[in-house]
Structure formats: structure tokens, C-alpha cells
Design an enzyme around this catalytic site. Structure first.
Site, PDB file in Angstrom:
ATOM      1  N   HIS A  16       0.849  -1.190   0.000  1.00 25.68           N
ATOM      2  CA  HIS A  16       0.000   0.000   0.000  1.00 25.68           C
ATOM      3  C   HIS A  16       0.885   1.240   0.000  1.00 25.68           C
ATOM      4  CE1 HIS A  16      -3.543   2.328   2.095  1.00 25.68           C
ATOM      5  NE2 HIS A  16      -3.049   2.976   1.037  1.00 25.68           N
ATOM      6  N   HIS A  18       1.715   4.759  -2.700  1.00 23.12           N
ATOM      7  CA  HIS A  18       1.380   5.503  -3.909  1.00 23.12           C
ATOM      8  C   HIS A  18       2.669   6.022  -4.546  1.00 23.12           C
ATOM      9  CE1 HIS A  18      -3.033   5.822  -3.083  1.00 23.12           C
ATOM     10  NE2 HIS A  18      -2.584   5.567  -1.855  1.00 23.12           N
ATOM     11  N   ARG A  71       6.662  15.406 -16.183  1.00 22.89           N
ATOM     12  CA  ARG A  71       6.286  15.722 -17.553  1.00 22.89           C
ATOM     13  C   ARG A  71       6.810  14.713 -18.580  1.00 22.89           C
ATOM     14  NH1 ARG A  71       3.132  18.363 -15.466  1.00 22.89           N
ATOM     15  NH2 ARG A  71       2.561  20.566 -15.719  1.00 22.89           N
ATOM     16  N   GLY A 175      -9.179   8.335  -2.939  1.00 15.69           N
ATOM     17  CA  GLY A 175      -9.793   9.647  -2.834  1.00 15.69           C
ATOM     18  C   GLY A 175     -10.712   9.708  -1.624  1.00 15.69           C
ATOM     19  N   HIS A 202      -9.443   1.324  -1.705  1.00 18.95           N
ATOM     20  CA  HIS A 202      -9.337   1.966  -0.403  1.00 18.95           C
ATOM     21  C   HIS A 202     -10.738   2.003   0.225  1.00 18.95           C
ATOM     22  CE1 HIS A 202      -5.537   3.264  -2.010  1.00 18.95           C
ATOM     23  NE2 HIS A 202      -5.254   4.065  -1.001  1.00 18.95           N
ATOM     24  N   GLU A 205     -11.209   4.290   5.970  1.00 18.73           N
ATOM     25  CA  GLU A 205     -10.240   5.219   6.556  1.00 18.73           C
ATOM     26  C   GLU A 205     -10.991   6.448   7.044  1.00 18.73           C
ATOM     27  OE1 GLU A 205      -6.192   7.671   5.296  1.00 18.73           O
ATOM     28  OE2 GLU A 205      -7.717   7.218   3.791  1.00 18.73           O
ATOM     29  N   ASP A 283       1.907   4.070   2.650  1.00 22.25           N
ATOM     30  CA  ASP A 283       0.965   4.970   1.987  1.00 22.25           C
ATOM     31  C   ASP A 283       1.700   5.997   1.116  1.00 22.25           C
ATOM     32  OD1 ASP A 283      -1.510   5.857   1.251  1.00 22.25           O
ATOM     33  OD2 ASP A 283      -2.110   6.593   3.215  1.00 22.25           O
TER      34      ASP A 283
END
Length: 348
Positions: A16, A18, A71, A175, A202, A205, A283
């Protein structure tokens, strides 16, 4: 060797985390300069000062600030390769890394640009550090412009399915949970699972047990990212334990967001005592001023777990990964061998 030292030295899997939230501040600043992107900070210290959050939306502002520096395919290659190096430093052998493709798409970065860079970084991390990385592609529950939610969910599901043979193992959902329950996202998860992807949303939470139940019943969740608020419903904890649905828990991020005021009241040890299957992860490590080693150390220092419990939680990271069965078995054997060696060293 103390139990804390053992926890840091032990082999690990990170399930878990990101990618966008794992970019180190110095790297974000360097990439921003390279891409001539103006930031509202001048140096690393100023950027780190932003890593204190009023609420989830405030966190997303900082998360987006860092993500917005990316980018080129070289940018994505760099952040993945550096992530692999950091995992190797902490003896993390395997990571399932959550990525939010729609964010990059809306920044004007084409899929072949960001994904090709990610894949090069992934390959280099495997070659140089023997760290294996797979991807979980994440749908965002709610865009600020809600009219974008459905097309972005379509986009993420499509590129996730396209990437199934290139390391994408699951569809996720993240989100703010407020006003955005799991159930409306069932069609996209049905499509992804029918194509052979796993389900790792998710839930539980910022919202309570109903969010977790919805993720299981509507999305077919095989693992729950977070899930800590299951403790508010003992029957749900029993269900999770009986059906071996893991909770990928990130203790420090729960404290940062105010889900719990401190580690003393965090429910991880209670969930473990009730038989829930748990893993531990970071996380967004730099954004929460933590590392995988620190999160694992908490099992001993803050949660009072013994070495057998720590080993079980670390082995869960492999047992409940989305790796093929034989690879899971091989890694579990490797983990147990490393753990046995560390136990002997600790006993001296």
C-alpha cells in the site's frame, strides 16, 4: 539484536504505497527545475514544511503539487528507479505500487509517456536491486469537477486492462470517501475483474464499516487499503478474519490524517488479536515522514507485538500479494529463510 532492529532488518513486501506520494522532496524540486515548473517553495526545507495537513483535501494539494512536476518519460523512470533503490535499502523485496493514471492524463502527459518511463524504471530496479514492482491502477472517487469522474474511471480501467501483461495486477479506488461510497464504481471493477485484474480498493479510513462492506460486496475487494475502521463493527472484523480479506494498514498516515490521535489508540493490535489478516505499509512515505522500516518497527515499539506476530504480518505481504502462486511460494520460502537467519543472530 533488539526486536526493533530485527523488524528493520527483516525482509518485507510493501502493498500500500502511492508512486506519486513516494517522490522524495529533493527529487521533486530537481524535476521541477528541469521542466521549468514554478513551485511555491524555494528549497527542500520549505517543501517539507507543507507536510502537515489540516485535512484530506489539504493533503491532496501537496500531493498534487509534487505530482504536477512530472512531464517526461525520464521523470517517471527516475521516480520509479529511486523508489526501487529506497525499497532495496529497507530490504523490501516486492512492492505493489498504486498509480493514478487519470492525474497524469489530465496534466497532459500521454499514457505511453508515463507508462513507458515507469516500465523502464521498474526494469532497472529489478536488474540493479532485485526489487520487483507491480502496479495497481487507481480510480479517484471524485474529481473536483464531478463530470470528469465517469470518463476518468473509464480511462483508468481501460489502461489498467491494457497493462495487465506489463505489471498491472489490480484496479484500485482512492480519494475522499465522504459522499463517495464504493457501490457506484461496481461496473468498472466488474469489467476489470472480468479481464483478469484483482480488486484492491481503499475503504474504511475516512468512512466507517459501511464503506468496507460496500467495497467487498460491490467491488469484490480481495484486499482493503486501510480498513482500520472495521473495529467499529465487531461482526465485520469477524467476517474479514473468517474470509481472510487482508487490511493493508498504514499506521502513520492514519495519525497524520487524524483518524486516530496517536499510536496508543490505533486499532492495529486489536485487529490482529481478533484474527484479522493485516499487512503494514507506508501509503505516501515522504509526505508522512515515514519509511517502511519505521512502520514495521512500530509493530514492536508502539503496538507491543512479539516476533512471531511481526513475522506473520510481514509474511502476509507476500501471501496476500497479487503475484502468481509459484512466485508467492518462492518468496515466502526466501522470507522464512532470511527470518530464520536473523532469529539465530538475535539469539546470540
Amino acid at each position: 539484536m533488539s526486536l526493533e532492529s530485527y523488524a528493520q532488518a527483516a525482509p518485507k513486501a510493501e502493498l500500500h504505497v502511492h508512486l506519486e506520494g513516494a517522490i522524495q522532496p529533493a527529487t521533486a524540486l530537481a524535476i521541477a527545475r528541469r521542466n521549468n515548473i514554478s513551485l511555491p517553495v524555494e528549497n527542500e526545507a520549505e517543501l517539507r514544511q507543507r507536510f502537515a495537513y489540516r485535512d484530506f483535501d489539504h493533503f491532496i494539494e501537496t500531493f498534487s503539487l509534487v505530482t504536477g512536476c512530472l512531464r517526461t518519460s525520464e521523470d517517471y523512470e527516475q521516480i520509479v528507479y529511486e523508489f526501487g533503490a529506497e525499497m532495496a535499502r529497507q530490504n523490501v523485496h516486492y512492492a505493489e505500487v498504486t498509480v493514478t493514471p487519470a492525474t497524469h492524463h489530465l496534466l497532459g502527459v500521454p499514457h505511453d509517456v508515463y507508462f513507458s518511463g515507469m516500465q523502464r524504471g521498474r526494469a532497472r530496479a529489478r536488474a540493479d536491486f532485485n526489487v520487483q514492482i507491480n502496479w495497481i491502477f487507481n480510480i479517484v472517487r471524485r474529481w473536483l469537477d464531478v463530470t470528469r469522474t465517469r470518463p476518468m474511471a473509464d480511462y483508468v480501467t481501460s489502461v489498467a486492462i491494457e497493462g495487465k501483461d506489463y505489471g498491472v495486477v489490480a484496479l484500485g479506488l482512492a480519494g475522499s470517501e465522504a459522499g463517495a461510497p464504493p457501490e457506484p464504481f461496481a461496473p468498472w471493477f466488474e469489467r476489470a475483474c472480468a479481464a483478469g485484474l484483482h480488486s484492491a480498493p481503499h475503504a474504511g479510513e475516512m468512512a466507517g464499516p459501511d464503506s468496507i462492506r460496500g467495497a467487498i460486496t460491490a467491488l469484490g475487494a480481495e484486499r482493503i487499503a486501510h480498513g482500520v475502521r472495521a473495529t467499529e463493527d465487531p461482526a465485520l472484523v469477524d467476517y474479514l478474519a473468517q474470509h481472510h480479506i487482508p487490511l493493508d494498514i498504514t499506521p502513520t498516515s492514519n495519525i497524520y490524517f487524524g483518524v486516530y490521535p496517536d499510536y496508543a489508540v490505533h486499532p492495529l493490535p486489536r485487529l490482529y488479536a481478533k484474527g484479522a489478516t493485516i499487512t503494514v505499509s507506508t501509503d505516501d512515505p515522504p509526505l508522512f515522514n515515514t519509511t517502511m522500516n519505521q512502520e514495521v518497527s512500530l509493530l514492536a515499539t508502539q503496538f507491543g507485538l512479539n516476533i512471531a506476530a511481526i513475522d506473520e504480518i510481514l509474511l502476509n505481504g507476500i501471501r496476500y500479494s497479487f503475484l502468481p502462486e509459484q512466485r508467492r511460494k518462492d518468496l515466502e520460502t526466501e522470507f522464512k529463510s532470511e527470518m530464520a537467519m536473523l532469529r539465530r543472530k538475535r539469539a546470540r
